[in-house]
Design an enzyme around this catalytic site. Structure first.
Site, PDB file in Angstrom:
ATOM      1  N   MET A 338       0.765  -1.345   0.117  1.00 16.53           N
ATOM      2  CA  MET A 338       0.062  -0.054   0.061  1.00 16.53           C
ATOM      3  C   MET A 338       1.044   1.375  -0.118  1.00 16.53           C
ATOM      4  O   MET A 338       0.802   2.086  -0.740  1.00 16.53           O
ATOM      5  CB  MET A 338      -0.765  -0.026   1.156  1.00 16.53           C
ATOM      6  CG  MET A 338      -2.158   0.795   1.037  1.00 16.53           C
ATOM      7  SD  MET A 338      -3.233   0.120  -0.214  1.00 16.53           S
ATOM      8  CE  MET A 338      -4.746   1.253   0.012  1.00 16.53           C
ATOM      9  N   ASP A 357      10.865   2.672   5.885  1.00 18.19           N
ATOM     10  CA  ASP A 357      10.416   1.331   6.563  1.00 18.19           C
ATOM     11  C   ASP A 357      11.515   1.080   7.479  1.00 18.19           C
ATOM     12  O   ASP A 357      12.358   1.638   7.739  1.00 18.19           O
ATOM     13  CB  ASP A 357      10.308   0.154   5.557  1.00 18.19           C
ATOM     14  CG  ASP A 357       9.093  -0.900   5.652  1.00 18.19           C
ATOM     15  OD1 ASP A 357       9.113  -0.899   6.928  1.00 18.19           O
ATOM     16  OD2 ASP A 357       8.272  -1.010   4.895  1.00 18.19           O
ATOM     17  N   GLU A 416      -2.282  -2.336  10.297  1.00 21.82           N
ATOM     18  CA  GLU A 416      -3.393  -1.852  10.757  1.00 21.82           C
ATOM     19  C   GLU A 416      -3.585  -2.395  12.238  1.00 21.82           C
ATOM     20  O   GLU A 416      -4.356  -3.260  12.623  1.00 21.82           O
ATOM     21  CB  GLU A 416      -4.484  -2.621  10.094  1.00 21.82           C
ATOM     22  CG  GLU A 416      -6.075  -2.005  10.042  1.00 21.82           C
ATOM     23  CD  GLU A 416      -5.976  -0.471   9.368  1.00 21.82           C
ATOM     24  OE1 GLU A 416      -7.055  -0.133   9.424  1.00 21.82           O
ATOM     25  OE2 GLU A 416      -5.081   0.098   9.270  1.00 21.82           O
ATOM     26  N   LYS A 421       0.974   1.621  15.190  1.00 23.87           N
ATOM     27  CA  LYS A 421       0.715   2.926  14.693  1.00 23.87           C
ATOM     28  C   LYS A 421       1.353   4.333  15.642  1.00 23.87           C
ATOM     29  O   LYS A 421       1.863   5.023  15.150  1.00 23.87           O
ATOM     30  CB  LYS A 421      -0.569   3.241  14.103  1.00 23.87           C
ATOM     31  CG  LYS A 421      -1.099   2.426  12.701  1.00 23.87           C
ATOM     32  CD  LYS A 421      -2.396   2.858  12.458  1.00 23.87           C
ATOM     33  CE  LYS A 421      -2.963   1.960  11.418  1.00 23.87           C
ATOM     34  NZ  LYS A 421      -2.332   2.428  10.019  1.00 23.87           N
ATOM     35  N   HIS A 464      -7.367   7.736   3.432  1.00 16.67           N
ATOM     36  CA  HIS A 464      -7.631   6.312   2.869  1.00 16.67           C
ATOM     37  C   HIS A 464      -7.651   6.269   1.488  1.00 16.67           C
ATOM     38  O   HIS A 464      -8.499   6.338   0.882  1.00 16.67           O
ATOM     39  CB  HIS A 464      -8.858   5.876   3.594  1.00 16.67           C
ATOM     40  CG  HIS A 464      -9.273   4.430   3.446  1.00 16.67           C
ATOM     41  ND1 HIS A 464     -10.675   3.962   3.444  1.00 16.67           N
ATOM     42  CD2 HIS A 464      -8.473   3.336   3.299  1.00 16.67           C
ATOM     43  CE1 HIS A 464     -10.630   2.791   2.894  1.00 16.67           C
ATOM     44  NE2 HIS A 464      -9.428   2.415   3.108  1.00 16.67           N
TER      45      HIS A 464
END
Length: 737
Positions: A338, A357, A416, A421, A464
């Protein structure tokens, strides 16, 4: 005589140059003034003996972007008025005369007795392209970006000014049907190969080439007006015709399930029109066009896919008092599939991108994804090697969060999971410059609660994206309770920069799109557990207008992700928030059978290796069904209704919950985000065009049979009692410039 939208200059050779240039607009569109003036120009040049021929061109970058579809809305309002005052026959006649007027103007060009040449300087679509088709000669300027075509079918219409008659008289029938039914524009090279245009010349020579054709004795007669004209594919009732039309019908059914009146009308127009002389054929086309124009499908699709989409793209929801922002450099944290895709579309739009990352290898993988995508584009001829070099030079892959120091916007696209997060936000914040906007690409976790881990909640927002990001045109922007106007304006400006369509929604679990599409997937699971054959579930969903069946969609999203979301919802909201039977099914598929979906080549479907056949439903599915129902006893119409109603009723709940505040966003969002049956105009238009009263009755019927997921919200009950619509009660504010 002077005109508002055109300039007419006749040279010493008697050639009139008609230049289309609507004042105050960046593009020419076919509006009432242009139609009236073009008609007057045709009459004047035809009557003037000094005029030997006519060249029509545009002073804009494009030739013409098509008809002004808001004009068609006006025609429908006039129809309703005459219907009320004088009855249906008078209203039908009025609409027929009005809607065929442009077709008659173009036929006037074709039969004027003077040679007309179209000098196509750029994009020519819809009615604009139909103008060129009625000219006796068509020459286009060399430009790899120029596109020519008839995209009307995409907004529930079809070319009603001769397009369905002239194209199949120029082009072999199969190509003609593809052009008309798919609506995809073609390059000038492809148009010349198809015989849609006669010549391509350098832009500087365009007008000269058109005039030279006239001076060289260009014929003022269309091929189909000549004696002995033969159709490119032979007569309808010939061997070739019989190979084309029956097969065409089958393909039409397979592709549309007869949900699109315009596509059906195109088939009829071509089939009937090719058996008639051109004037009678154009009259047939006009009758079908009038009929389609009155259909609710056309009204719904024009409103959502043209007018609303245009308004949202122009910034209908942008805070007016925030000056325009221009994002130059963004960071994407999380370079997985994504995040890497978000990085790619941003770099493609000319932005500098930092891909971050956990380690250099993972970040490099994200950049390699961009390289793979652009290389595929080069193979398809859609990009050049120089484009790839420039794009990859704009992407920096790193594991160092210090690279965030000079970015304007950060998009977090990590796993997710709240904890992951929160850790990401903590790492990033120390490096951010004071005015940077921070966005989360979460698909379900509420933004307000995520923002609690961020020091300045006013600058925190949800952006999103939908997968695959390269293809999906929708972006859902989510406002947390404390999100500020600058964050919203920046997010909207960024989405506009990367060429996607934004919708703005308020915060809730699943926001708008995932709440509705989640219901669709769950309804497929419900049917599966009821014992409906899996193939029937998939086929009925497609018959209802959905692009893919719910079981196939589950596989695409990944069954393990679906199970994770279920478990997270259960943990946050308690066991009543999910269906235990569906959870049991997912646990069986994922944890016991190891079937994760397309990503490991086995889910509801089995996926063969690339190039070794098509996917097929897994034969072991029936063993997981508590019972099997006989398909012949099932009501197909009801199965189709369940799929659409369960999503539409959820969309109505999002309005009641103030997640959606503008019906345009629910409609455009549902079509672009998860493919809700486009012919309905979207989730709320589906309700409006059915009528709230009738829709609520249908909800209650399904509720009695299948349970509370079909229970209409109080808001909908209240609207049904008053006979209100969503577009009436929540009338959208018009777009900002």
């Amino acid at each position: 005589m002077s005109y508002k939208n055109f300039k007419v200059e006749t040279d010493s050779d008697g050639i009139a140059l008609v230049t289309w240039d609507i004042p105050g607009r960046s593009m020419n569109v076919l509006d009432e003034t242009s139609t009236n003036e073009l008609e007057a120009i045709v009459k004047a040049t035809t009557a003037d003996a000094a005029v030997k021929g006519v060249v029509i061109t545009s002073a804009k970058e494009a030739f013409c972007a098509g008809a002004d579809l808001s004009m068609l809305e006006g025609m429908n309002q006039a129809y309703a008025k005459v219907f009320k005052e004088q009855g249906e026959t008078a209203a039908n006649q009025m609409l027929f005369e009005q809607s065929r007027r442009f077709s008659q103007v173009l036929r006037g060009i074709e039969t004027s007795g003077k040679p007309w040449a179209a000098a196509i300087n750029g994009l020519a679509l819809g009615g604009g392209f139909e103008i060129t088709l009625c000219c006796h000669y068509r020459v286009a300027a060399e430009n790899p970006k120029t596109r020519l075509g008839l995209p009307e079918v995409k907004v529930g219409l079809f070319p009603g000014a001769g397009g369905t008659q002239r194209v199949p008289r120029l082009v072999p029938p199969q190509d003609a049907m593809t052009i008309l039914l798919k609506g995809d524009p073609v390059t000038v090279d492809k148009a010349k190969a198809l015989n849609l245009i006669h010549a391509i010349v350098p832009a500087a020579d365009l007008i000269k080439a058109a005039k030279d054709w006239i001076k060289g004795g260009g014929k003022a007669v269309a091929p189909w007006d000549e004696k002995g004209f033969k159709l490119p594919g032979g007569p309808v009732f010939s061997k070739a015709g019989m190979m084309m039309f029956p097969a065409g019908n089958a393909i039409y059914r397979r592709e549309t399930y007869d949900n699109y009146p315009a596509a059906r009308a195109i088939m009829s127009c071509v089939y009937e029109g090719l058996q008639l002389p051109i004037d009678a054929a154009l009259r047939v086309e006009s009758r079908y066009f009038t009929s389609v124009l009155r259909s609710k499908e056309a009204a719904a699709m024009i409103r959502s896919l043209f007018l609303s989409m245009q308004e949202l793209n122009k910034g209908a929801r942008r805070p007016k008092d925030v000056p325009p922002t221009k994002v130059k450099k963004i960071a994407v944290i999380g370079a997985g599939f994504m995040g890497a895709s978000v990085g790619y579309v941003s770099a493609r739009a000319g932005l500098d991108v930092v891909l971050i990352d956990r380690d250099q290898e993972s970040a490099d993988k994200g950049k390699a994804h961009a390289q793979k995508v652009i290389e595929e584009q080069i193979k398809k001829g859609r990009a050049k090697p120089a484009d790839a070099e420039a794009l990859l030079a704009r992407i920096t892959a790193t594991a160092d969060y210090a690279a965030l120091k000079d970015v304007d916007l950060v998009i977090e696209a990590v796993f997710e999971d709240r904890k992951v997060k929160a850790e990401t936000f903590a790492k990033a914040q120390q490096y951010l410059k004071p005015d940077v906007i921070f966005a989360s690409n979460t698909s379900t976790l509420p933004i307000t609660s995520l923002a609690e881990s961020f020091k300045d909640q006013g600058k925190f927002i949800g952006i999103h994206f939908f997968s695959p990001v390269e293809k999906m045109m929708l972006v859902e922007i989510i406002l947390g309770k404390n999100t500020g106007d600058v964050a919203l304006a920046t997010a909207l400006d960024y989405v506009r920069q990367i060429g996607k369509t934004p919708i703005v929604v308020n915060d809730s679990r699943g926001f708008f799109a995932n709440r509705c599409v989640g219901r669709y997937v769950a309804e497929g699971n419900e049917m599966f557990l009821e014992g409906v054959p899996p193939a029937m579930i998939e086929n009925c969903a497609k018959m209802a207008g959905m692009p893919v069946g719910p079981l196939s969609l589950s596989d695409e999203v990944a069954l393990d992700l679906g199970l994770k979301i279920m478990k997270a919802t259960e943990a946050d909201l308690g066991p009543n928030a999910i269906n235990p039977e569906q959870k049991k099914l997912m646990v069986e598929m994922v944890e016991k059978q190891g079937r994760l979906g397309r990503k490991n080549s086995k889910g509801f479907y089995d996926y063969p290796e690339k190039g070794k056949g098509q996917k097929s439903l897994w034969p072991g599915l029936s063993a997981l069904q508590p019972k099997q129902l006989d398909p012949d006893t099932l009501d197909v119409e009801e199965l189709k209704q369940r799929f659409l109603v369960v999503q539409a009723v959820e969309a109505a709940r999002t309005v009641e919950d103030h997640v959606i505040t503008d019906p345009r966003e629910a409609d455009v969002g549902s079509i672009l985000g998860f493919g809700f049956a486009p012919f309905t105009g979207g989730t709320l238009s589906y309700i409006d065009f059915m009528g709230t009263k009738k829709f609520v009755e249908l909800c209650h019927k399904l509720e009695a049979k299948y349970g509370s997921r079909f229970t209409p919200p109080k808001l909908l009950e209240e609207m049904a009692a008053k006979g209100e619509t969503f577009y009436g009660r929540f009338a959208p504010k018009k777009a900002a410039a």
